[in-house]
Design a protein around this motif. Structure first.
Motif, PDB file in Angstrom:
ATOM      1  N   ILE B 285       3.396  -6.164  -5.052  1.00  0.00           N
ATOM      2  CA  ILE B 285       3.687  -5.790  -3.665  1.00  0.00           C
ATOM      3  C   ILE B 285       2.379  -5.625  -2.891  1.00  0.00           C
ATOM      4  O   ILE B 285       1.487  -4.871  -3.301  1.00  0.00           O
ATOM      5  CB  ILE B 285       4.516  -4.484  -3.605  1.00  0.00           C
ATOM      6  N   VAL B 286       2.265  -6.361  -1.789  1.00  0.00           N
ATOM      7  CA  VAL B 286       1.113  -6.253  -0.901  1.00  0.00           C
ATOM      8  C   VAL B 286       1.601  -5.622   0.396  1.00  0.00           C
ATOM      9  O   VAL B 286       2.611  -6.058   0.948  1.00  0.00           O
ATOM     10  CB  VAL B 286       0.527  -7.652  -0.593  1.00  0.00           C
ATOM     11  N   ARG B 290      -1.402  -0.424   9.571  1.00  0.00           N
ATOM     12  CA  ARG B 290      -2.576   0.241  10.153  1.00  0.00           C
ATOM     13  C   ARG B 290      -2.575   1.745   9.886  1.00  0.00           C
ATOM     14  O   ARG B 290      -3.574   2.412  10.141  1.00  0.00           O
ATOM     15  CB  ARG B 290      -2.656  -0.052  11.645  1.00  0.00           C
ATOM     16  N   PRO B 292      -2.836   4.529   7.289  1.00  0.00           N
ATOM     17  CA  PRO B 292      -3.186   4.685   5.871  1.00  0.00           C
ATOM     18  C   PRO B 292      -2.182   5.554   5.112  1.00  0.00           C
ATOM     19  O   PRO B 292      -2.129   5.519   3.887  1.00  0.00           O
ATOM     20  CB  PRO B 292      -4.567   5.345   5.909  1.00  0.00           C
ATOM     21  N   LYS B 293      -1.380   6.339   5.841  1.00  0.00           N
ATOM     22  CA  LYS B 293      -0.400   7.196   5.165  1.00  0.00           C
ATOM     23  C   LYS B 293       1.000   6.597   5.171  1.00  0.00           C
ATOM     24  O   LYS B 293       1.966   7.260   4.803  1.00  0.00           O
ATOM     25  CB  LYS B 293      -0.391   8.587   5.819  1.00  0.00           C
ATOM     26  N   PHE B 297       2.716   2.216   1.165  1.00  0.00           N
ATOM     27  CA  PHE B 297       1.565   2.168   0.268  1.00  0.00           C
ATOM     28  C   PHE B 297       1.834   2.872  -1.069  1.00  0.00           C
ATOM     29  O   PHE B 297       1.154   2.607  -2.052  1.00  0.00           O
ATOM     30  CB  PHE B 297       0.324   2.750   0.945  1.00  0.00           C
ATOM     31  N   GLU B 298       2.818   3.768  -1.102  1.00  0.00           N
ATOM     32  CA  GLU B 298       3.128   4.470  -2.367  1.00  0.00           C
ATOM     33  C   GLU B 298       3.601   3.494  -3.440  1.00  0.00           C
ATOM     34  O   GLU B 298       3.511   3.770  -4.628  1.00  0.00           O
ATOM     35  CB  GLU B 298       4.262   5.500  -2.193  1.00  0.00           C
ATOM     36  N   ILE B 299       4.184   2.371  -2.984  1.00  0.00           N
ATOM     37  CA  ILE B 299       4.735   1.449  -3.973  1.00  0.00           C
ATOM     38  C   ILE B 299       3.987   0.127  -3.989  1.00  0.00           C
ATOM     39  O   ILE B 299       4.411  -0.830  -4.623  1.00  0.00           O
ATOM     40  CB  ILE B 299       6.242   1.185  -3.734  1.00  0.00           C
ATOM     41  N   ALA B 300       2.849   0.071  -3.273  1.00  0.00           N
ATOM     42  CA  ALA B 300       2.118  -1.195  -3.182  1.00  0.00           C
ATOM     43  C   ALA B 300       1.124  -1.336  -4.329  1.00  0.00           C
ATOM     44  O   ALA B 300       0.573  -0.358  -4.818  1.00  0.00           O
ATOM     45  CB  ALA B 300       1.385  -1.265  -1.853  1.00  0.00           C
ATOM     46  N   ASP B 301       0.896  -2.579  -4.783  1.00  0.00           N
ATOM     47  CA  ASP B 301      -0.182  -2.859  -5.721  1.00  0.00           C
ATOM     48  C   ASP B 301      -1.479  -3.054  -4.956  1.00  0.00           C
ATOM     49  O   ASP B 301      -2.529  -2.585  -5.363  1.00  0.00           O
ATOM     50  CB  ASP B 301       0.149  -4.122  -6.527  1.00  0.00           C
ATOM     51  N   TYR B 302      -1.410  -3.785  -3.837  1.00  0.00           N
ATOM     52  CA  TYR B 302      -2.586  -4.013  -3.011  1.00  0.00           C
ATOM     53  C   TYR B 302      -2.298  -3.505  -1.610  1.00  0.00           C
ATOM     54  O   TYR B 302      -1.295  -3.871  -1.003  1.00  0.00           O
ATOM     55  CB  TYR B 302      -2.938  -5.500  -2.972  1.00  0.00           C
ATOM     56  N   ALA B 303      -3.182  -2.642  -1.127  1.00  0.00           N
ATOM     57  CA  ALA B 303      -3.001  -2.029   0.180  1.00  0.00           C
ATOM     58  C   ALA B 303      -4.102  -2.508   1.107  1.00  0.00           C
ATOM     59  O   ALA B 303      -5.287  -2.417   0.764  1.00  0.00           O
ATOM     60  CB  ALA B 303      -3.047  -0.513   0.035  1.00  0.00           C
ATOM     61  N   LEU B 304      -3.729  -3.040   2.254  1.00  0.00           N
ATOM     62  CA  LEU B 304      -4.704  -3.442   3.263  1.00  0.00           C
ATOM     63  C   LEU B 304      -4.442  -2.606   4.507  1.00  0.00           C
ATOM     64  O   LEU B 304      -3.438  -2.812   5.195  1.00  0.00           O
ATOM     65  CB  LEU B 304      -4.593  -4.942   3.574  1.00  0.00           C
ATOM     66  N   VAL B 305      -5.320  -1.633   4.735  1.00  0.00           N
ATOM     67  CA  VAL B 305      -5.152  -0.768   5.886  1.00  0.00           C
ATOM     68  C   VAL B 305      -5.854  -1.424   7.061  1.00  0.00           C
ATOM     69  O   VAL B 305      -7.044  -1.731   6.973  1.00  0.00           O
ATOM     70  CB  VAL B 305      -5.759   0.630   5.628  1.00  0.00           C
TER      71      VAL B 305
END
Ligand SMILES: Cc1cc2nc3c(=O)[nH]c(=O)nc-3n(C[C@H](O)[C@H](O)[C@H](O)COP(=O)(O)OP(=O)(O)OC[C@H]3O[C@@H](n4cnc5c(N)ncnc54)[C@H](O)[C@@H]3O)c2cc1C
Ligand SMILES: Nc1ncnc2c1ncn2[C@@H]1O[C@H](COP(=O)(O)O)[C@@H](O)[C@H]1O
Lengths: 256, 324
Positions: B285-286, B290, B292-293, B297-305
């Motif tokens: 999951i990507v 925008r 960050p909270k 993102f709790e369930i993402a493998d890659y987070a792009l803020v």
């Protein structure tokens, strides 16, 4: 048809929401508020029913003084009048939906509408229950997840959303309570004329009686969500983030 | 010994899969509180018999024609009679759309508030504290009951791993509620689907899903470009389909499709529970957001803020570089 529509004012959806220092509620400083999204659809449905059938739309909201803003908005869009049930502090938060339902029940008993519309769920406390509890307290039938409403003599036939793309029609006798799902129809904007007219319409303020506010379900604490995966935050400029991502998708996750 | 009543939900010839997860929740609550579990399964004794081999003390087959096609009034009345007879301390249900429709009224009829949408519980000072997402998943609410039993809880999908048969042989009792047809006010018609689905997202290997962060219909083009660069199907969160920007058959979540592709890219999706239940089984999951909270993102493998309007074109360019 006389319709009562319940509108909740909730924190604007794009703002960060953080717990206060005691972690018993959110830090309300700096928040701005808006009409709960499904409630905007409930209001829209009520206005369309009135336009088709005639009748009256009465908007009701429970909360501190600031909730009058959503009532004004409803009046500007075409509601005929409004009721503000004044309640503040812990009781106004909606953490026990039964407390809110008891307040709305007061307004319903007084107004005796044929139909009550609520939103399906509030975007902040999110119980998704207030309308159903209200129906049970009034002894009226109800239907939830409503996406279309067809009234006929003494009855209403509604289309309900079920899981995974299924739907169902259900017919109920009036008076009834319906909880409206978002997307039921395009929302209108208030016109300048509407906004002007709203200033002359009535918002009746009533105090919530203390005995209506006892809660059976208590919010003890607000916690941070738990991370469910090992999340890698990719840092840098957009181009750097993109380069890392594509590299990782190819060689780490191997999904490209 | 105090009792927990676990209410199951029929689906087709069997049971809604969340029934088994709710049963697991009931069994865990039983261990934590030293109680035993009675399963209440609307349907014939034969169908309900499936639950006899689980680690439960009794199965109640709730039999009545009026419980066939779902009507809220019939369910509330029938379950009230079971509860009055069995006097459970807790009533546990799966948090399905059907439960959402009747359980708040059932609890209200007993002067209780349902704890809905619960993702689990922890014992504190000898009593369970139940959790559920609040503020669109940005915070978790931890709730306690101030009322004596029976108290009502419904567990969200994924809160517990489905219960397994344990080789038991609990007695199956048939209970026939007294239901007055005239008192059932909802007249349901048969469930249906809209026009045949043209896309089956559940078969897609890669999915790019857009949320409200895309801001305007015209910006969907950017998501389409990313999807084509990735060889992915385009999907969306609910508000995008509510706006009519994409057809409802492309909606992922509890009202839409449940998907589990190898790659799921969430563009400007906050990660509300009703969206997450439809995609959290995805391999990778990507999430691009925008905030960050953002709960996604709790369930993402890659987070792009960051701003999706800057990041997405950069990803498309990077993918094209590789391909060229
Ligand atoms: C019974 C029920 C059923 C439901 N069924 C479904 C369902 O099947 N599917 C579903 O999806 N929802 C469903 N919902 C709705 C769900 O609760 C959420 O409201 C919905 O998923 C929110 O969609 P979103 O994330 O796109 O929008 P939002 O919650 O508004 O999130 C938008 C996100 O975009 C980010 N963003 C904004 N601008 C940018 C930018 N420029 N760059 C990067 N990020 C940006 C914001 O930070 C925010 O996180 C259901 C709700 C209920 C009550
Ligand atoms: N304070 C309130 N004032 C008016 N209506 C409310 C209030 N709280 C909840 N409601 C209504 O009940 C619906 C469901 O809310 P909830 O049970 O909190 O998810 C909302 O969409 C509103 O229509």
């Amino acid at each position: 048809m006389k319709i009562l529509v319940a509108l909740k004012q909730v924190p604007a959806r794009d703002l960060p929401v953080v717990a206060d220092s005691a972690r018993t509620w959110i830090d309300e400083s700096g928040l701005t508020y808006e009409m709960n999204e499904p409630d905007a659809y409930a209001l829209e449905a009520a206005l369309r029913l009135k336009e088709a059938e005639g009748g009256e739309v009465i908007a009701v909201s429970c909360g501190p003084e600031r909730v009058q803003a959503v009532l004004r908005e409803a009046l500007a869009k075409g509601a005929d009048r409004a009721i503000h049930i004044a309640v503040d502090g812990e009781a106004a938060r909606g953490t026990d939906p039964s407390a809110t339902a008891r307040l709305l029940e007061m307004a319903a008993r007084e107004e005796q509408p044929e139909l009550i519309l609520t939103g399906l769920q509030s975007d902040d406390t999110g119980s998704g229950q207030t309308g159903v509890i209200l129906a049970a307290r009034l002894g009226w039938p109800h239907a939830t997840l409503v996406v279309a409403i067809e009234p006929s003599a003494g009855e209403v036939r509604v289309k309900r959303e079920l899981e995974a793309g299924w739907f169902q029609h259900v017919t109920l006798p009036l008076p009834a309570v319906l909880t409206v799902q978002s997307g039921i129809s395009r929302l209108r904007y208030a016109t300048l004329m509407g906004i002007k007219k709203a200033k002359t319409k009535e918002i009746r303020r009533v105090e919530a009686p203390a005995e209506a506010l006892a809660a059976g379900l208590r919010l003890k604490q607000l916690a941070e969500p738990r991370r469910q995966r090992e999340t890698q935050f990719l840092e840098g400029s957009p181009a750097e983030q993109a380069a890392q991502l594509v590299e990782k998708l190819r060689f780490e996750a191997r999904v490209l | 010994m105090s009792r927990i009543l676990a209410v199951m939900e029929p689906a087709g010839a069997g049971w809604h899969r969340m029934s088994f997860e709710a049963l697991a929740g009931a069994l865990e609550l039983a261990r934590a509180t030293g109680s035993e579990v009675t399963v209440c399964a609307p349907g014939s004794a034969q169908a309900a018999g499936e639950f006899a081999s689980f680690d439960v003390s009794e199965v109640v087959a709730l039999e009545h024609e009026a419980l066939g096609a779902y009507a809220a009034d019939a369910w509330v009345e029938a379950l009230l009679q079971v509860i009055r007879g069995r006097q459970p301390e807790w009533v546990v249900l799966p948090h399905t759309y059907q439960t959402r429709d009747f359980a708040p009224a059932l609890a209200a009829r007993m002067d209780r508030t349902l704890m809905g949408d619960s993702t689990g519980f922890a014992m504190e000072d000898g009593a369970p504290v139940f959790e559920r997402p609040m503020f669109q998943g940005k915070l978790v609410g931890r709730f306690v009951f101030e009322t004596p039993g029976p108290n009502f809880v419904s567990f969200q999908a994924g809160a517990f791993r489905a219960a397994q048969a344990a080789g038991g042989s609990a007695p199956v009792h048939v209970f026939r509620p007294v239901l007055d047809g005239a008192a059932i006010r909802q007249r349901p018609e048969a469930p249906f689907r809209e026009a045949a689905q043209a896309v089956d997202l559940s078969a897609a290997e890669r999915i790019v899903a857009v949320g409200r962060g895309i801001q305007e219909e015209a910006n969907l083009e950017l998501a389409r470009e990313l999807a084509s660069a990735l060889g992915a199907e385009l999907a969306a969160s609910r508000p995008i389909c509510d706006n009519g920007w994409l057809p409802m058959e492309r909606q992922v979540g509890s009202s839409g499709q449940t998907v589990a592709p190898k790659l799921y890219v969430a563009l400007g999706i906050s990660g509300a529970i009703q969206h997450i239940v439809g995609m959290k089984g995805s391999g990778c999951i990507v999430a691009i957001n925008r905030d960050p909270k953002a709960p996604i993102f709790e369930i993402a493998d890659y987070a792009l803020v960051g701003d999706l309007f800057e990041i997405t074109p950069a990803i498309i360019e990077e993918l094209r570089k590789g391909a060229g």
